[in-house]
Design an enzyme around this catalytic site. Structure first.
Site, PDB file in Angstrom:
ATOM      1  CB  CYS A 131      -1.012  -0.033   1.147  1.00  0.00           C
ATOM      2  SG  CYS A 131      -2.375   1.123   0.852  1.00  0.00           S
ATOM      3  CG  HIS A 243      -3.535  -3.409   2.945  1.00  0.00           C
ATOM      4  ND1 HIS A 243      -2.661  -2.975   3.911  1.00  0.00           N
ATOM      5  CD2 HIS A 243      -4.006  -2.303   2.333  1.00  0.00           C
ATOM      6  CE1 HIS A 243      -2.597  -1.654   3.893  1.00  0.00           C
ATOM      7  NE2 HIS A 243      -3.406  -1.216   2.947  1.00  0.00           N
ATOM      8  CD  GLU A 245      -1.324  -5.860   5.570  1.00  0.00           C
ATOM      9  OE1 GLU A 245      -0.907  -6.243   4.458  1.00  0.00           O
ATOM     10  OE2 GLU A 245      -1.872  -4.751   5.725  1.00  0.00           O
TER      11      GLU A 245
END
Ligand SMILES: *[C@@H]1O[C@H](CO)[C@@H](O)[C@H](O)[C@H]1NC(C)=O
Ligand SMILES: *[C@@H]1O[C@H](CO)[C@@H](O)[C@H](O)[C@H]1NC(C)=O
Ligand SMILES: *[C@@H]1O[C@H](CO)[C@@H](O)[C@H](O)[C@H]1NC(C)=O
Length: 327
Positions: A131, A243, A245
């Site tokens: 990001c 993202h 994660e």
């Protein structure tokens, strides 16, 4: 006797010279990744000057590596010493205004130069940006802070639209068919950005398009296209505007993270890939004590979801000059 000894010596020399042509590093099975902190703002500031969202730490740990925090305001000497003992670096997402954050930006540039130099010198050192980290990689390669355009892509999950370069990329060519099917057909890549890099900017910026291959693009809610995954042509440097994660480790019910089995498998792959790149690097801490003092295990994540819903847990740190690190 002499002849056979000579023969053995020659074979040994030939093998040695072959090794030099194609260096095969022993795999480092104890990789350590540095994650860059960033300044806190708003209510988070009460908990520390700077933070690392715990999801990035877990992302790296879940793929078989340990984590060291890189405090963004470390002295440049300490930062160089620390980097030379790490096996890779991750630039997380977040909201730093580089133009108005000289300390952060100077250290970001130092890390970039270190990574480039290490790889140029034959010591493979991987770097991943997520990001904001993705945008930082683009700005660093372009050496220009003005390459971002606005996009309507907050809280937005979509499948990746691969480019032709993806098929031969290092990042995606090692993924299993199940991972690729998940990433390219299901709404599982989580976008949480208001800015991005457009294909037009990429095409117009030689420093960017000679450095990175674009592996995927996506359209925002209005159909405006942004680059979503990149890989450096000649360096182990990778970026995802999305993202990976978040679907695994973040749980804000008002965000569209997809926690399905296929989503976790697809997103988790990027951590497995990146940490495996770090196994090609054999940097080591100078002493066991220095390593243990640098590890993130010296800190405890705080459940601060009530203060900032973007993260379940975060690690908070104070000014690097007040830290107990010794290098
Ligand atoms: C998908 O990829 C193709 C080929 O790279 C491109 O022409 C198209 O604009 C992309 N669409 C989106 C929504 O990214
Ligand atoms: C995120 O998107 C979902 C689905 O579109 C929506 O219900 C939710 O309100 C959005 N959350 C935020 C914080 O904008
Ligand atoms: C989450 O991903 C699954 C596939 O694994 C898909 O069936 C489902 O529709 C997705 N959910 C949302 C809310 O996007």
């Amino acid at each position: 006797m002499y002849l056979s000894k000579l023969f053995i010596t020659c074979v040994a020399l030939m093998v040695a010279s072959l090794c030099c042509v194609t260096p095969i590093n022993a795999q480092n099975l104890r990789p350590i990744i540095g994650i860059l902190s960033q300044p806190t703002d708003g209510d988070m500031a009460a908990l520390g000057d700077q933070y690392i969202a715990a999801s990035y730490v877990k992302f790296i740990e879940s793929a078989g590596a340990r984590v060291v925090p890189i405090l963004y305001d470390m002295s440049q000497d300490d930062l160089k010493t620390l980097l030379s003992q790490l096996n890779g670096v991750l630039f997380p997402g977040g909201g730093v205004d580089l133009a108005n954050s000289p300390t952060y930006y100077d250290n970001l540039k130092l890390i970039w130069s270190f990574v480039i130099e290490s790889n140029d010198n034959g010591n493979p050192f991987p770097l991943w940006g997520t990001c904001m980290g993705f945008q930082e990689l683009c700005m660093l390669a372009a050496d220009n802070l003005n390459i971002l355009s606005p996009f309507d892509s907050e809280n937005y999950t979509i499948p990746l639209n691969l480019t032709a370069a993806a098929q031969t990329s290092r990042l995606f060519s090692l993924a299993s068919p199940a991972v690729m099917t998940a990433l390219t057909t299901l709404p599982i890549t989580m976008n949480a950005h208001q800015y991005g890099v457009s294909p037009a900017t990429y095409t117009a910026t030689a420093s960017l398009n000679t450095f990175f291959d674009v592996l995927s693009t996506n359209g925002d809610r209005e159909g405006k296209v942004f680059l979503s995954t990149i890989e450096a042509k000649n360096y182990p440097i990778y970026g995802s505007q999305w993202h990976p994660e978040k679907p695994i480790f973040e749980w804000w019910a008002e965000e569209v993270m997809n926690h399905s089995y296929d989503s976790i498998v697809g997103n988790q792959y990027t951590a497995m890939f990146f940490v495996n790149q770090a196994r090609n690097n054999n940097n080591k801490f100078t002493t066991v004590t220095a390593e243990s003092q640098a590890l993130i295990y010296n800190y405890n994540p705080i459940y601060s979801f009530d203060i900032d819903q973007d993260f379940e847990q975060a690690y908070y740190f104070n000014n690097a000059s007040t830290s107990s690190f010794t290098f």
